[in-house]
Design a protein around this motif. Structure first.
Motif, PDB file in Angstrom:
ATOM      1  N   MET A   1       1.514  -2.785 -15.155  1.00  0.00           N
ATOM      2  CA  MET A   1       2.758  -3.142 -15.836  1.00  0.00           C
ATOM      3  C   MET A   1       3.948  -2.853 -14.931  1.00  0.00           C
ATOM      4  N   SER A   2       5.024  -3.618 -15.103  1.00  0.00           N
ATOM      5  CA  SER A   2       6.207  -3.431 -14.264  1.00  0.00           C
ATOM      6  C   SER A   2       7.115  -2.324 -14.787  1.00  0.00           C
ATOM      7  N   TYR A   3       6.868  -1.842 -16.017  1.00  0.00           N
ATOM      8  CA  TYR A   3       7.707  -0.798 -16.593  1.00  0.00           C
ATOM      9  C   TYR A   3       7.399   0.550 -15.953  1.00  0.00           C
ATOM     10  N   VAL A   4       8.462   1.284 -15.613  1.00  0.00           N
ATOM     11  CA  VAL A   4       8.334   2.616 -15.038  1.00  0.00           C
ATOM     12  C   VAL A   4       8.784   3.621 -16.095  1.00  0.00           C
ATOM     13  N   SER A   5       7.976   4.632 -16.377  1.00  0.00           N
ATOM     14  CA  SER A   5       8.293   5.597 -17.425  1.00  0.00           C
ATOM     15  C   SER A   5       9.468   6.483 -17.026  1.00  0.00           C
ATOM     16  N   PRO A   6      10.180   7.049 -18.009  1.00  0.00           N
ATOM     17  CA  PRO A   6      11.343   7.893 -17.704  1.00  0.00           C
ATOM     18  C   PRO A   6      11.081   9.025 -16.713  1.00  0.00           C
ATOM     19  N   PRO A   7      10.021   9.833 -16.856  1.00  0.00           N
ATOM     20  CA  PRO A   7       9.820  10.890 -15.857  1.00  0.00           C
ATOM     21  C   PRO A   7       9.671  10.342 -14.440  1.00  0.00           C
ATOM     22  N   GLU A   8       9.085   9.164 -14.317  1.00  0.00           N
ATOM     23  CA  GLU A   8       8.901   8.569 -12.994  1.00  0.00           C
ATOM     24  C   GLU A   8      10.219   8.061 -12.423  1.00  0.00           C
ATOM     25  N   PHE A   9      11.026   7.358 -13.250  1.00  0.00           N
ATOM     26  CA  PHE A   9      12.255   6.813 -12.664  1.00  0.00           C
ATOM     27  C   PHE A   9      13.316   7.898 -12.468  1.00  0.00           C
ATOM     28  N   VAL A  10      13.239   8.995 -13.210  1.00  0.00           N
ATOM     29  CA  VAL A  10      14.161  10.105 -12.947  1.00  0.00           C
ATOM     30  C   VAL A  10      13.845  10.744 -11.598  1.00  0.00           C
ATOM     31  N   THR A  11      12.569  10.841 -11.266  1.00  0.00           N
ATOM     32  CA  THR A  11      12.193  11.325  -9.934  1.00  0.00           C
ATOM     33  C   THR A  11      12.722  10.380  -8.856  1.00  0.00           C
ATOM     34  N   LYS A  12      12.666   9.084  -9.132  1.00  0.00           N
ATOM     35  CA  LYS A  12      13.230   8.104  -8.188  1.00  0.00           C
ATOM     36  C   LYS A  12      14.733   8.273  -8.060  1.00  0.00           C
ATOM     37  N   MET A  13      15.407   8.616  -9.133  1.00  0.00           N
ATOM     38  CA  MET A  13      16.844   8.863  -9.085  1.00  0.00           C
ATOM     39  C   MET A  13      17.166  10.022  -8.145  1.00  0.00           C
ATOM     40  N   ILE A  14      16.412  11.106  -8.282  1.00  0.00           N
ATOM     41  CA  ILE A  14      16.647  12.280  -7.436  1.00  0.00           C
ATOM     42  C   ILE A  14      16.344  11.947  -5.980  1.00  0.00           C
ATOM     43  N   ASP A  15      15.235  11.243  -5.750  1.00  0.00           N
ATOM     44  CA  ASP A  15      14.872  10.847  -4.380  1.00  0.00           C
ATOM     45  C   ASP A  15      15.952   9.958  -3.765  1.00  0.00           C
ATOM     46  N   ALA A  16      16.493   9.043  -4.573  1.00  0.00           N
ATOM     47  CA  ALA A  16      17.536   8.145  -4.074  1.00  0.00           C
ATOM     48  C   ALA A  16      18.797   8.923  -3.709  1.00  0.00           C
ATOM     49  N   GLY A  17      19.154   9.890  -4.556  1.00  0.00           N
ATOM     50  CA  GLY A  17      20.314  10.715  -4.257  1.00  0.00           C
ATOM     51  C   GLY A  17      20.137  11.500  -2.973  1.00  0.00           C
ATOM     52  N   GLU A  18      18.948  12.048  -2.762  1.00  0.00           N
ATOM     53  CA  GLU A  18      18.661  12.798  -1.537  1.00  0.00           C
ATOM     54  C   GLU A  18      18.746  11.891  -0.317  1.00  0.00           C
ATOM     55  N   ALA A  19      18.188  10.698  -0.411  1.00  0.00           N
ATOM     56  CA  ALA A  19      18.215   9.758   0.715  1.00  0.00           C
ATOM     57  C   ALA A  19      19.645   9.385   1.093  1.00  0.00           C
ATOM     58  N   LYS A  20      20.514   9.236   0.085  1.00  0.00           N
ATOM     59  CA  LYS A  20      21.897   8.852   0.365  1.00  0.00           C
ATOM     60  C   LYS A  20      22.655   9.985   1.056  1.00  0.00           C
ATOM     61  N   VAL A  21      22.341  11.226   0.705  1.00  0.00           N
ATOM     62  CA  VAL A  21      22.994  12.369   1.341  1.00  0.00           C
ATOM     63  C   VAL A  21      22.720  12.386   2.843  1.00  0.00           C
ATOM     64  N   PHE A  22      21.486  12.077   3.224  1.00  0.00           N
ATOM     65  CA  PHE A  22      21.095  12.178   4.629  1.00  0.00           C
ATOM     66  C   PHE A  22      21.232  10.864   5.399  1.00  0.00           C
ATOM     67  N   MET A  23      21.773   9.831   4.755  1.00  0.00           N
ATOM     68  CA  MET A  23      21.982   8.569   5.443  1.00  0.00           C
ATOM     69  C   MET A  23      23.065   8.734   6.508  1.00  0.00           C
ATOM     70  N   SER A  24      22.919   8.028   7.607  1.00  0.00           N
ATOM     71  CA  SER A  24      23.898   8.126   8.690  1.00  0.00           C
ATOM     72  C   SER A  24      25.255   7.605   8.237  1.00  0.00           C
ATOM     73  N   THR A  25      26.302   8.061   8.914  1.00  0.00           N
ATOM     74  CA  THR A  25      27.656   7.606   8.605  1.00  0.00           C
ATOM     75  C   THR A  25      27.755   6.089   8.750  1.00  0.00           C
ATOM     76  N   ARG A  26      27.159   5.562   9.797  1.00  0.00           N
ATOM     77  CA  ARG A  26      27.198   4.116  10.058  1.00  0.00           C
ATOM     78  C   ARG A  26      26.603   3.336   8.892  1.00  0.00           C
ATOM     79  N   ASP A  27      25.406   3.700   8.482  1.00  0.00           N
ATOM     80  CA  ASP A  27      24.740   2.957   7.412  1.00  0.00           C
ATOM     81  C   ASP A  27      25.459   3.139   6.076  1.00  0.00           C
ATOM     82  N   THR A  28      25.937   4.345   5.816  1.00  0.00           N
ATOM     83  CA  THR A  28      26.650   4.595   4.562  1.00  0.00           C
ATOM     84  C   THR A  28      27.881   3.715   4.446  1.00  0.00           C
ATOM     85  N   VAL A  29      28.666   3.636   5.519  1.00  0.00           N
ATOM     86  CA  VAL A  29      29.903   2.853   5.486  1.00  0.00           C
ATOM     87  C   VAL A  29      29.606   1.355   5.390  1.00  0.00           C
ATOM     88  N   ILE A  30      28.618   0.884   6.148  1.00  0.00           N
ATOM     89  CA  ILE A  30      28.271  -0.543   6.104  1.00  0.00           C
ATOM     90  C   ILE A  30      27.830  -0.936   4.699  1.00  0.00           C
TER      91      ILE A  30
END
Length: 285
Positions: A1-30
């Motif tokens: 199924m294409s549906y992602v359960s809440p505990p799973e997508f909340v983990t994705k939210m945290i992972d996404a936030g972490e990835a954005k913190v460590f993204m390079s200045t160049r990529d962040t600005v672009i």
């Protein structure tokens, strides 16, 4: 199924936030620049449709196309990072600090503003034939929007500022819900449908979005709006940014994190404990 359960997508939210913190200045600005530009084009499109049809609901129905495009392309809006990036700090991800969160927010703000300002200038050229004529009907409408949502709030004083702040809170409650909703599905169609609904609500209700306003107000100034850049900052952008932070963090990020990341894993069902307690007694008999 294409549906992602809440505990799973909340983990994705945290992972996404972490990835954005460590993204390079160049990529962040672009990525922020392109997000601001695409959302600005979408806002110009929605205003044009509203003026031409005389039906605001039509513009609101079509506005989310820009949001969906920038999300699927992996670009970053200030409203989204307001919600996702703090979760990496709250979850105590290694190397994530308050300073790194603020760094990300600052770079995304600058990128979004530059992208929105670029499109504002381009659209002002189109609406005035290179500033050689008076603004057309859409251009005049943009100027009016800028006046009503700056000096219009200022006329009411403190109650006007409170109203502006609350509209900023409600805006990012809906917009960040759209960001999160896109994580609920693994299919493109599912992501688009999930994003479309809350973005439609925010735009039609006239809530205050810091990045959309980065387009509306500079373009309004270029097209003859009767307000100043200081009015824009004091009576719109700054309170809107604060409201967007509160709305995204409080009503979306923290609520989902608290119930699906912090408590879900450790929760036990009382009825499941009884057989475990009873098992040793049977063995001893």
């Amino acid at each position: 199924m294409s549906y992602v359960s809440p505990p799973e997508f909340v983990t994705k939210m945290i992972d996404a936030g972490e990835a954005k913190v460590f993204m390079s200045t160049r990529d962040t600005v672009i990525r922020a620049y392109m997000a601001g530009a695409i959302l600005a084009l979408s806002a110009a499109f929605a205003v044009t449709v509203t003026v031409q049809t005389g039906q605001p609901v039509v513009g609101a129905l079509l506005f989310p196309v820009g949001f969906c495009m920038l999300y699927l392309l992996g670009f970053d809006l200030l409203t989204g990072v307001f919600t996702l990036v703090p979760l990496a700090l709250i979850d105590r991800r290694r190397g994530v600090t308050a300073r790194s969160v603020l760094r990300n927010w600052g770079l995304v703000f600058l990128g979004n503003f530059a992208g929105a300002l670029t499109v504002a200038l381009m659209m002002a050229v189109i609406f005035t034939f290179g500033f050689s004529t008076d603004p057309n009907e859409v251009g005049r409408t943009l100027g009016t929007i800028g006046e009503g949502r700056t000096v219009g709030y200022a006329e009411h004083g403190a109650p006007g500022m409170l109203t502006l702040f609350i509209r900023g809170v409600l805006c990012n409650w809906m917009v960040s819900t759209g960001v999160v909703a896109a994580m609920m599905s693994t299919s493109v169609s599912g992501k688009v449908i999930a994003m479309w609904m809350p973005i439609l609500v925010f735009f039609y209700m006239g809530f205050e979005h810091s990045v959309v306003n980065m387009f509306l107000f500079p373009s309004g100034l270029m097209l003859g709006g009767d307000f100043s850049f200081g009015d824009y900052l004091l009576w719109n952008e700054i309170p809107t940014v604060i409201g967007n932070i509160v709305g995204g963090v409080t009503f979306v990020g923290l609520t989902l994190y608290a119930t699906h990341a912090r408590t879900a894993a450790g929760r036990t069902r009382p009825e499941a404990e009884e057989p475990e307690a009873a098992a040793p007694e049977k063995v001893s008999v």
